[in-house]
Design a protein around this motif. Structure first.
Motif, PDB file in Angstrom:
ATOM      1  N   GLU A 157       0.853  -1.177   0.000  1.00  0.00           N
ATOM      2  CA  GLU A 157       0.000   0.000   0.000  1.00  0.00           C
ATOM      3  C   GLU A 157       0.895   1.235   0.000  1.00  0.00           C
ATOM      4  O   GLU A 157       1.820   1.335   0.809  1.00  0.00           O
ATOM      5  CB  GLU A 157      -0.886   0.031   1.267  1.00  0.00           C
ATOM      6  CG  GLU A 157      -1.923  -1.061   1.321  1.00  0.00           C
ATOM      7  CD  GLU A 157      -3.040  -0.871   0.334  1.00  0.00           C
ATOM      8  OE1 GLU A 157      -3.384   0.277   0.015  1.00  0.00           O
ATOM      9  OE2 GLU A 157      -3.550  -1.885  -0.158  1.00  0.00           O
TER      10      GLU A 157
ATOM     11  N   ILE B 119       2.238   4.945   0.779  1.00  0.00           N
ATOM     12  CA  ILE B 119       2.080   5.872   1.903  1.00  0.00           C
ATOM     13  C   ILE B 119       1.853   7.247   1.299  1.00  0.00           C
ATOM     14  O   ILE B 119       2.669   7.737   0.515  1.00  0.00           O
ATOM     15  CB  ILE B 119       3.324   5.870   2.805  1.00  0.00           C
ATOM     16  CG1 ILE B 119       3.499   4.473   3.393  1.00  0.00           C
ATOM     17  CG2 ILE B 119       3.212   6.922   3.880  1.00  0.00           C
ATOM     18  CD1 ILE B 119       4.787   4.296   4.157  1.00  0.00           C
TER      19      ILE B 119
ATOM     20  N   ILE C 179       7.253   4.139  10.941  1.00  0.00           N
ATOM     21  CA  ILE C 179       6.361   3.547   9.947  1.00  0.00           C
ATOM     22  C   ILE C 179       6.381   2.027  10.046  1.00  0.00           C
ATOM     23  O   ILE C 179       5.361   1.371   9.881  1.00  0.00           O
ATOM     24  CB  ILE C 179       6.747   4.014   8.532  1.00  0.00           C
ATOM     25  CG1 ILE C 179       6.529   5.518   8.424  1.00  0.00           C
ATOM     26  CG2 ILE C 179       5.946   3.284   7.464  1.00  0.00           C
ATOM     27  CD1 ILE C 179       7.067   6.130   7.163  1.00  0.00           C
TER      28      ILE C 179
ATOM     29  N   ARG D  50       4.105   0.952  12.905  1.00  0.00           N
ATOM     30  CA  ARG D  50       2.708   1.204  12.540  1.00  0.00           C
ATOM     31  C   ARG D  50       2.235   0.172  11.535  1.00  0.00           C
ATOM     32  O   ARG D  50       1.148  -0.390  11.656  1.00  0.00           O
ATOM     33  CB  ARG D  50       2.555   2.617  11.980  1.00  0.00           C
ATOM     34  CG  ARG D  50       1.104   2.952  11.624  1.00  0.00           C
ATOM     35  CD  ARG D  50       0.971   4.321  11.053  1.00  0.00           C
ATOM     36  NE  ARG D  50       1.742   4.380   9.817  1.00  0.00           N
ATOM     37  CZ  ARG D  50       1.773   5.434   9.023  1.00  0.00           C
ATOM     38  NH1 ARG D  50       1.121   6.517   9.338  1.00  0.00           N
ATOM     39  NH2 ARG D  50       2.462   5.418   7.906  1.00  0.00           N
ATOM     40  N   GLN D  51       3.058  -0.111  10.527  1.00  0.00           N
ATOM     41  CA  GLN D  51       2.672  -1.079   9.506  1.00  0.00           C
ATOM     42  C   GLN D  51       2.566  -2.488  10.088  1.00  0.00           C
ATOM     43  O   GLN D  51       1.664  -3.244   9.749  1.00  0.00           O
ATOM     44  CB  GLN D  51       3.657  -1.064   8.335  1.00  0.00           C
ATOM     45  CG  GLN D  51       3.160  -1.813   7.133  1.00  0.00           C
ATOM     46  CD  GLN D  51       1.859  -1.252   6.577  1.00  0.00           C
ATOM     47  OE1 GLN D  51       1.661  -0.048   6.489  1.00  0.00           O
ATOM     48  NE2 GLN D  51       0.944  -2.132   6.213  1.00  0.00           N
TER      49      GLN D  51
ATOM     50  N   LYS E 205      -0.710  -2.653  11.896  1.00  0.00           N
ATOM     51  CA  LYS E 205      -1.815  -2.755  10.930  1.00  0.00           C
ATOM     52  C   LYS E 205      -1.894  -4.163  10.358  1.00  0.00           C
ATOM     53  O   LYS E 205      -2.967  -4.747  10.255  1.00  0.00           O
ATOM     54  CB  LYS E 205      -1.626  -1.765   9.782  1.00  0.00           C
ATOM     55  CG  LYS E 205      -2.059  -0.372  10.049  1.00  0.00           C
ATOM     56  CD  LYS E 205      -1.878   0.435   8.768  1.00  0.00           C
ATOM     57  CE  LYS E 205      -2.294   1.855   8.934  1.00  0.00           C
ATOM     58  NZ  LYS E 205      -2.094   2.628   7.689  1.00  0.00           N
ATOM     59  N   ASP E 206      -0.737  -4.692   9.975  1.00  0.00           N
ATOM     60  CA  ASP E 206      -0.707  -6.046   9.405  1.00  0.00           C
ATOM     61  C   ASP E 206      -1.232  -7.071  10.399  1.00  0.00           C
ATOM     62  O   ASP E 206      -1.999  -7.966  10.038  1.00  0.00           O
ATOM     63  CB  ASP E 206       0.712  -6.424   8.971  1.00  0.00           C
ATOM     64  CG  ASP E 206       1.160  -5.678   7.734  1.00  0.00           C
ATOM     65  OD1 ASP E 206       0.306  -5.088   7.043  1.00  0.00           O
ATOM     66  OD2 ASP E 206       2.378  -5.689   7.457  1.00  0.00           O
TER      67      ASP E 206
END
Length: 163
Positions: free
Chosen positions: A84, A86, A94, A97-98, A101-102
């Motif tokens: 995705e 950014i 990051i 955060r990723q 999210k994952d």
């Protein structure tokens, strides 16, 4: 104001929110956009009827959830995006955060589709159980039992991952 202008205005006002809902349901932006596009195309064909509703945005939200729950949707789209983009640079970590999210998406994808939809509508859309039941066409008690089962499934997956 004629129906097509009202439709255009409603799409401009609600499309970002519908795509976010689709993203929470599908787990990726491309599928979410496809989902919303299919719903908006169908809504345009039925606009004479939808425009007369008291809350057309709620009707569109229901259409998005129902399209997500439809088995035709599973068979139609099996593509998985590799990454995705950014949109804007940020000072935050990051990678963390990723990773978070994952992990969240991985947990949500382990749930049955209806349980996932119930959690998204309750915790992301912040809807009461009665409205969720109405959207999904199920009893309020079924909404609550789906939430309980979904949260139990998530707890089980988390405790297994920690071991």
């Amino acid at each position: 104001m004629d129906g097509s202008v009202q439709y255009d205005e409603l799409v401009r006002a609600t499309q970002p929110r519908l795509v976010r809902l689709g993203l929470m349901l599908t787990g990726n932006l491309h599928s979410a956009e496809d989902l919303v596009q299919a719903v908006l195309a169908r809504a345009h064909r039925r606009w004479d009827r939808i425009s007369g509703l008291e809350f057309p945005e709620a009707y569109l939200r229901t259409m998005v959830v129902n399209e997500f729950l439809s088995w035709r949707r599973i068979l139609k789209n099996r593509e998985l995006p590799l990454a995705e983009p950014i949109d804007q640079p940020s000072d935050e970590d990051i990678g963390s955060r990723q990773a978070m999210k994952d992990a969240t998406w991985q947990l949500l994808t382990m749930l049955p589709r209806q349980q996932r939809a119930v959690l998204v509508l309750r915790y992301y859309e912040d809807l009461p159980d009665t409205e969720i039941a109405e959207i999904l066409g199920i009893a309020v008690g079924t909404v609550r039992s789906n939430v309980a089962r979904a949260l139990a499934n998530l707890r089980d997956h988390l405790s297994t991952a920690e071991d």
